[in-house]
Structure formats: C-alpha cells, structure tokens
Design a protein around this motif. Structure first.
Motif, short mmCIF file in Angstrom:
data_model
loop_
_atom_site.label_atom_id
_atom_site.label_comp_id
_atom_site.label_asym_id
_atom_site.label_seq_id
_atom_site.Cartn_x
_atom_site.Cartn_y
_atom_site.Cartn_z
N UNK A 216 -5.84 6.66 -14.93
CA UNK A 216 -5.09 5.49 -14.46
C UNK A 216 -4.39 5.85 -13.15
N UNK A 217 -4.69 5.08 -12.11
CA UNK A 217 -4.15 5.34 -10.78
C UNK A 217 -2.92 4.48 -10.48
N UNK B 246 2.10 -7.79 -7.70
CA UNK B 246 2.26 -6.49 -7.06
C UNK B 246 1.18 -5.52 -7.51
N UNK B 247 0.94 -4.55 -6.66
CA UNK B 247 0.00 -3.47 -6.96
C UNK B 247 0.75 -2.16 -6.77
N UNK B 248 0.50 -1.22 -7.67
CA UNK B 248 1.31 0.01 -7.68
C UNK B 248 0.46 1.27 -7.71
N UNK B 249 1.14 2.35 -7.45
CA UNK B 249 0.60 3.70 -7.62
C UNK B 249 1.36 4.35 -8.77
N UNK B 250 0.64 4.98 -9.70
CA UNK B 250 1.25 5.61 -10.87
C UNK B 250 1.64 7.04 -10.52
N UNK B 251 2.94 7.34 -10.60
CA UNK B 251 3.46 8.68 -10.35
C UNK B 251 3.62 9.36 -11.71
N UNK C 35 2.88 -0.54 -3.91
CA UNK C 35 2.20 -0.44 -2.62
C UNK C 35 2.30 -1.77 -1.87
N UNK C 36 2.50 -2.85 -2.61
CA UNK C 36 2.78 -4.17 -2.04
C UNK C 36 3.35 -5.02 -3.18
N UNK D 90 -7.71 2.58 -3.94
CA UNK D 90 -6.90 3.73 -4.33
C UNK D 90 -7.71 5.02 -4.19
N UNK D 91 -8.92 5.01 -4.75
CA UNK D 91 -9.76 6.20 -4.74
C UNK D 91 -10.16 6.58 -3.31
#
Length: 228
Positions: free
Chosen positions: A128-129, A47-52, A61-62, A161-162
C-alpha cells in the motif's frame, strides 16, 4: 439529502477526469486528479495521499476541500477511516454517520463529513503506497458506478506513485555512483560514442591538470600524444 450516483455516467466522468490529468505528472497530476474527481462527483472534498508506514501517518499529495486547496495536510491514521483503507488494503465505504463512527478523528467534524469513500493505492508487489478518498457532507450510498470509477483512478494514481518512487530511487543510485566515482583513487574518464568527455572524476582532473567543467563535451584526443 442523499447523494445519488446511480445515474452517474462513468464513461463521461472518465473522459472529464482523464482530460484533466492526461498532460500532467507528479504534483500537478495529483492536483488535477482530486479537483476533477471532486468536481465530477460533486463531493465536498477529495484527496490523494502517501502512506508513511514508519510513523503510521498519511501525507496529502493534493487535498481539495470546499473549492479550496488544503496545504501541508498530514495526520495520524489511528482512529480514522483511512486507517482501515491502508491496513486492510481494501476499499472502505462509509455511506453515512462517518463522524460518529470514528469519534477520534476530529477532522471529520471540522470538515462536516457525513460520508466517506477511500481506495488504497497498491503497487505490483501488493504494498500500500497511499490512498485516494472523497468525503461528502451528505450521505453517499453505495453505487457500483461510483466504486468502479474510483478503482480505475486509484490504479492510475498508484502508477504515478510508483513512477515517482522509481525516479527517486534512480536519482539516489546515480548520486551514490557519482560519489563512488569521485572518491576513487584512479582517474576515471567517461566518453560518448564520439570520444567526447562526458565525465571526469577528481583523480582524473589531477592527472590531466584540468577541471571537469573545462573538458565536458570536448574530444578526449586533446589529452593524447602522437606516437613518434
């Protein structure tokens, strides 16, 4: 049985994953990335994530697990191996017993996870994103080819991400500018190189007694009178 990666052909793995993600962006890119990554490495999931950062949570994100998509997956990072990834901004590799080492992370038991590998997604400023990770139901020994492969695709995911964040920021600036222009007391008309109307604010609509939708793409000369 231990999951071995010492015979992993990095070049071939890169080719397979690159082909699966070369023509995609955004959500489709992330989906292709994790599915290809999990399939190529033969792991239980990826999995790939977004850091909140404000809520100390990660939003997937998936997320591909056991041949299926896990939708709307979001979780607190406290007590999870992912917490180490995003707070230390370093690669975290747990070759075995990950569920025992992180007892607060109940999802690891649900996913029957034995091993874990996570890599932070970092922008040019060092922020860190999010992270890219795989887990497996078998031990996952540390192998240089595996780490190298992960770092390459973490960089690619970070770039995406960017790009998406930059697009979102541009859209937000455009919205703010549009609101400012529309609320201006003076009439504002924007023209292209051919002197055709591309924008007309509310004050200009009142001034010329027409709606913007009626004049977009038309020459501005229609509003000018000839000198005597």
């Amino acid at each position: 049985m231990e999951h071995r990666f010492d015979n992993l052909d990095v070049d071939e793995a890169l080719r397979v994953i690159a082909e699966g993600t070369a023509t995609t962006t955004g959500k489709s890119f992330y989906a292709s990335l994790v599915e290809s990554l999990s399939g190529t490495l033969n792991t239980t999931g990826a999995w790939v994530t977004e850091y909140l950062r404000d809520t100390q949570r990660l939003r997937a994100l998936a997320f591909w697990l056991n041949g299926e998509w896990i939708e709307d997956y979001e979780y607190d990072i406290e007590g999870s191996p992912c917490e180490l990834v995003v707070t230390s901004a370093q690669t975290v590799h747990i070759p075995e017993n990950v569920s025992s080492l992180f007892p607060k992370d109940s999802d690891l038991r649900v996913f029957q996870a034995v091993s874990y590998l996570g890599v932070p997604l970092i922008d040019a400023a060092g922020t860190v994103l999010g992270h890219l990770a795989v887990l497996d139901s078998r031990p996952m020994p540390k192998e240089p080819p595996l780490i190298s492969l992960f770092q390459i695709f973490a960089n690619r995911a970070a770039a995406e991400h960017q790009r998406l964040r930059a697009e979102a920021a541009t859209r937000e600036r455009e919205k703010k500018l549009s609101r400012l222009i529309d609320s201006a007391m003076d009439g504002i008309v924007e023209l292209d190189d051919g002197l055709r109307v591309t924008l007309m604010n509310t004050a200009a609509e009142r001034m010329f007694n027409c709606a913007q939708t009626e004049v977009i793409g038309h020459e501005f000369s229609r509003f000018l009178s000839s000198a005597a």
